[in-house]
Design a protein around this motif. Structure first.
Motif, PDB file in Angstrom:
ATOM      1  N   LYS A 189     -19.978  12.184  18.189  1.00 15.78           N
ATOM      2  CA  LYS A 189     -20.127  10.886  16.818  1.00 15.78           C
ATOM      3  C   LYS A 189     -19.125  11.358  15.662  1.00 15.78           C
ATOM      4  CE  LYS A 189     -23.975  10.933  19.646  1.00 15.78           C
ATOM      5  NZ  LYS A 189     -24.485  10.096  20.161  1.00 15.78           N
ATOM      6  N   VAL A 190     -18.755   9.983  15.581  1.00 16.21           N
ATOM      7  CA  VAL A 190     -18.422   9.566  14.084  1.00 16.21           C
ATOM      8  C   VAL A 190     -18.923   8.669  13.094  1.00 16.21           C
ATOM      9  CG1 VAL A 190     -16.019   9.514  15.188  1.00 16.21           C
ATOM     10  CG2 VAL A 190     -17.186   7.718  14.976  1.00 16.21           C
ATOM     11  N   PHE A 191     -18.557   8.886  11.685  1.00 16.81           N
ATOM     12  CA  PHE A 191     -18.966   8.004  10.654  1.00 16.81           C
ATOM     13  C   PHE A 191     -17.534   7.941  10.341  1.00 16.81           C
ATOM     14  CE2 PHE A 191     -22.433  11.169  10.880  1.00 16.81           C
ATOM     15  CZ  PHE A 191     -23.746  10.542  11.053  1.00 16.81           C
ATOM     16  N   LYS A 192     -17.901   6.104   9.974  1.00 16.81           N
ATOM     17  CA  LYS A 192     -16.852   5.550   8.725  1.00 16.81           C
ATOM     18  C   LYS A 192     -16.625   5.737   7.596  1.00 16.81           C
ATOM     19  CE  LYS A 192     -12.963   2.792   9.955  1.00 16.81           C
ATOM     20  NZ  LYS A 192     -12.117   3.478   8.595  1.00 16.81           N
ATOM     21  N   ASP A 193     -16.127   6.794   7.487  1.00 17.09           N
ATOM     22  CA  ASP A 193     -15.672   6.766   5.677  1.00 17.09           C
ATOM     23  C   ASP A 193     -15.002   6.065   4.961  1.00 17.09           C
ATOM     24  OD1 ASP A 193     -17.477   8.729   3.954  1.00 17.09           O
ATOM     25  OD2 ASP A 193     -15.663   9.399   3.760  1.00 17.09           O
ATOM     26  N   PRO A 194     -15.341   5.483   3.943  1.00 14.74           N
ATOM     27  CA  PRO A 194     -13.810   5.232   3.092  1.00 14.74           C
ATOM     28  C   PRO A 194     -12.737   6.444   2.530  1.00 14.74           C
ATOM     29  CG  PRO A 194     -16.086   5.287   1.721  1.00 14.74           C
ATOM     30  CD  PRO A 194     -16.677   5.830   2.988  1.00 14.74           C
ATOM     31  N   VAL A 195     -13.874   7.413   2.617  1.00 13.87           N
ATOM     32  CA  VAL A 195     -12.520   8.569   1.660  1.00 13.87           C
ATOM     33  C   VAL A 195     -11.497   9.282   2.307  1.00 13.87           C
ATOM     34  CG1 VAL A 195     -12.419  10.544   0.179  1.00 13.87           C
ATOM     35  CG2 VAL A 195     -13.998   8.339  -0.153  1.00 13.87           C
ATOM     36  N   HIS A 196     -12.458  10.177   3.824  1.00 12.30           N
ATOM     37  CA  HIS A 196     -11.912  10.679   4.398  1.00 12.30           C
ATOM     38  C   HIS A 196     -11.481   9.815   6.258  1.00 12.30           C
ATOM     39  CE1 HIS A 196     -12.979  13.774   1.768  1.00 12.30           C
ATOM     40  NE2 HIS A 196     -14.086  13.529   2.501  1.00 12.30           N
TER      41      HIS A 196
END
Length: 433
Positions: free
Chosen positions: A12-19
């Motif tokens: 599972k992945v979460f889109k993240d603005p930092v990483h």
């Protein structure tokens, strides 16, 4: 397959603005993210009242907690894996402690804690060890696992290396919030070369150390932290909003003790006012709940509570002047008397506020809040404390900087109501034009 090693059928992945992405393969981590206690963090802002200064600062403790988890995941899976000093059985403990480290934060964290004399770390441990969804999932790993995770967060764990990943002077918590807060506030101060720092991290028995070739990246990180504290975290306008927030809670608490009949009864606050806070009540408190009360309290008959709530909701904040409490305490007492005479309650409308930070410190045994220093791993395998190698860090080591402000409602001092002569005296003392 044991629950502790069970993997998801698909990552599972979460889109993240930092990483860019937060990666989850472990069943335990995925299940913890889905708990009501962890989802509650979506409703707690990472930066409290800072959104009233930097309008983009609407990010949550949920965002940050995922970010800390991702940094630790990269360290233990990509940097430490296979190194003899790293015990693979510490992996899941590290990931769970990273994910859950902020679980006990209340709404508008620090102002809230100050008024009600609470400690978010104690509540984090209570959630992990109590009758909660989080505790049930951790117990499936091992009956003793919740206790192990709680001890890492309390910094009492025997596994000092894992503690240092979550809480030290160069930990995953700081590395995430500096970058995340810089991104959402729109400032450039919090950026540093995290990729370089991760590459030069090395595990030791009691803490993470930094390979000597990475010293300049660490210098940049420490200076980024220094700038973020003074340009963002201690911004005087954010502090003004926090002063008003604190005074709203104080006023509501005082009125409750006086037997005041609220138009809108603070049901969610009653156990806090009575200092009998139960975990189930604490978990019902989040920022939307608080804002609902502030919205409704604008209509209260108590003029102080209604005015303070209107100010907070509509961003009509207090102004401030520089103030040195050590040298100007007589001036403060004089102002308090004048505020009284002008019909402005100084307990709620004249507030001295101080902010203080120590950007880097080396070990001082026995001091409150003592922290292990950052150690550099030299070519000869010797460890050297960072400030002994870095002139930049040496220049700021152990130097505490403090800033004092005096906050007040300038609009009340310039209105054309009664007590004009007294208000003129106040304006003169505060050097207001």
């Amino acid at each position: 397959m044991a629950y502790s090693t069970e993997k998801l059928s698909e990552e599972k992945v979460f889109k993240d603005p930092v990483h860019r992405y937060i990666h989850v393969r472990d069943r335990v981590i995925w299940d913890l993210i889905g708990t009501s206690e962890f989802q509650r963090l979506r409703r707690i802002k990472q930066l409290g009242t800072t959104y009233l200064t930097f309008h983009g600062a609407e990010h949550s403790r949920f965002n940050h907690s995922l970010g800390v988890y991702e940094i630790v995941r990269r360290i233990v899976d990509d940097v430490f894996d296979g190194r003899p000093e790293w015990k693979q059985e510490s992996r899941l403990l590290s990931l769970c402690a990273a994910l859950l480290h902020d679980l006990g934060h209340g709404p508008f964290s620090h102002a809230f804690e100050k008024v009600f004399d609470l400690d978010h770390e104690e509540f984090t441990q209570a959630i992990i060890l109590g009758d909660t969804e989080v505790q049930k999932i951790l117990t499936k790993v091992d009956p003793n696992f919740p206790k192990q995770v709680a001890e890492v967060i309390a910094k009492t764990s025997e596994n000092k290396l894992v503690v240092s990943l979550i809480s030290s002077q160069i930990d995953a918590d700081r590395m995430d919030y500096l970058q995340r807060d810089a991104y959402f506030t729109g400032v450039s101060y919090g950026h540093f070369d995290m990729e370089r720092i991760l590459r030069v991290m090395r595990p030791r028995e009691d803490q993470v150390v930094i390979k000597h070739s990475g010293m300049h990246a660490v210098e940049d990180y420490i200076m980024s932290r220094y700038q973020m504290y003074w340009q963002v975290y201690f911004h005087p306008v954010s502090r003004s909003a926090e002063v008003i927030l604190t005074k709203i809670l104080h006023r509501a608490k005082d009125l409750y003790y006086e037997g005041y009949k609220f138009k809108f009864t603070p049901i969610h606050f009653q156990t806090l006012f009575q200092t009998k806070v139960e975990l189930k009540d604490y978990l019902k408190l989040d920022e939307p709940v608080m804002m609902y009360y502030f919205q409704m309290w604008q209509e209260e008959e108590d003029s102080v509570l209604s005015d303070l709530c209107r100010r907070f909701m509509n961003r009509n904040l207090f102004k401030y002047v520089e103030f040195d409490p050590a040298k100007e305490y007589k001036k403060q007492y004089e102002l308090m008397a004048l505020f009284e005479r002008a019909g402005i309650n100084p307990e709620y409308y004249l507030v001295a506020d101080s902010s203080s930070d120590l950007p880097y410190d080396f070990y001082r045994p026995g001091e409150e809040g003592e922290r292990l220093p950052i150690h550099l791993l030299m070519k000869n395998n010797e460890l050297r404390e960072l400030s002994r190698q870095s002139d930049i860090v040496d220049a700021i080591s152990g130097k505490r900087r403090t800033d004092h402000k005096l906050y007040f409602p300038a609009d009340l001092l310039f209105d054309d109501s009664q007590h004009q002569a007294t208000k003129r005296q106040i304006r003169d003392l505060l050097d207001l034009k």
